[in-house]
Scaffold this active site. Structure first.
Site, PDB file in Angstrom:
ATOM      1  CB  SER A 196      -1.513  -1.490   3.661  1.00  0.00           C
ATOM      2  OG  SER A 196      -0.223  -1.982   3.347  1.00  0.00           O
TER       3      SER A 196
ATOM      4  CE1 TYR B  44      -4.022  -6.603   2.948  1.00  0.00           C
ATOM      5  CE2 TYR B  44      -2.022  -5.573   2.115  1.00  0.00           C
ATOM      6  CZ  TYR B  44      -2.895  -5.826   3.152  1.00  0.00           C
ATOM      7  OH  TYR B  44      -2.647  -5.287   4.392  1.00  0.00           O
TER       8      TYR B  44
END
Length: 264
Positions: A146, A159
């Site tokens: 990401s 995350y």
């Protein structure tokens, strides 16, 4: 050693975290391009629903349930796929979760849960395919990380750290994969409209659909190159901000995230 870009005739594609979101969309896009796609997640019923949505496409989608947090299960899944459908030529290791934690505090349980899937689950998926591909001297692996992994963002401690670790892992493993003839690629998407991102309570710039993201990813798999990154405008902005000295970095991130970051 020459690293080939895999084609449908070379074997099957394997996707983890494929019961919804980006994994599902990539499975359907690969099937549109003629691949046999083996999809994995914990719930067989959801996987079978995805396989049904792929009916009538040039390729096909087959369900193989498994939990990425279980190393024995990952190896068994890959063994089962290869025994029935042929060698895994392309792996898209996509399984991931996100969970908010208390503002101003750390939720150790959330970190453990997220790292168990996003990092250790990734390692288990890699371990299940790298040895087999290496023995054949060819294969292609893409890891879904990401843009959040580029730098620390408020509210994304667990995350973001897991995705930063995934980026670092891929950068390190590329040398070994090159030696083995395996093409390793890193996928760094921005915001994609998935069940996971729909829980976000903040603006998501350049939000794109699952289908558009899947086309970008599969085009990148066919094109080659180490990093598949999109949207490029957001990626370049995050890269440039990351080059700033920390006082300016924190100020810029706070401004971009609506004042949720540090003001000093």
């Amino acid at each position: 050693m020459t690293m080939l870009r895999m084609q449908p005739q070379d074997g099957v594609a394997w996707i983890t975290g494929a019961s919804s979101g980006i994994g599902e969309a990539v499975a359907l896009e690969l099937a549109r391009r003629g691949w046999t796609v083996a999809i994995t997640a914990r719930r067989l019923d959801l996987l079978e629903a995805v396989a049904l949505r792929g009916a009538g496409l040039p390729g096909r989608i087959v369900a193989h349930a498994g939990d990425v947090t279980d190393p024995a299960a990952m190896r068994a899944v890959v063994e089962g796929i290869e025994s029935v459908h042929g060698p895994v030529a392309l792996a898209f290791l996509n399984a991931g979760i996100a969970q908010g934690h208390r503002p101003g505090g750390l939720d150790a349980g959330a970190f453990e849960e997220i790292f168990a899937v996003n990092l250790l689950g990734l390692v288990r998926g890699l371990a299940a395919v790298v040895e087999r591909m290496g023995a054949r001297g060819k294969g292609q692996i893409a890891v879904n990380a990401s843009l959040v992994g580029y730098g620390g963002l408020p509210g994304a401690g667990a995350y973001g750290a897991s995705k930063a670790a995934a980026i670092h892992l891929c950068e390190s493993l590329k040398f070994d994969c090159d030696r083995l003839g395996i093409r390793l690629q890193l996928v760094n998407p921005g915001f994609v409209d998935t069940p996971m991102t729909r829980r976000n309570g903040f603006p998501m710039p350049f939000l794109m659909t699952n289908e558009a993201a899947a086309v970008r990813i599969v085009d990148g798999l066919a094109r080659g190159g180490f990093e598949i990154v999109f949207p490029r405008r957001l990626a370049w902005a995050m890269r440039l901000i990351r080059l700033l000295p920390y006082p300016l970095y924190f100020r810029a991130v706070a401004k971009l995230t609506g004042g949720r970051g540090s003001r000093r």
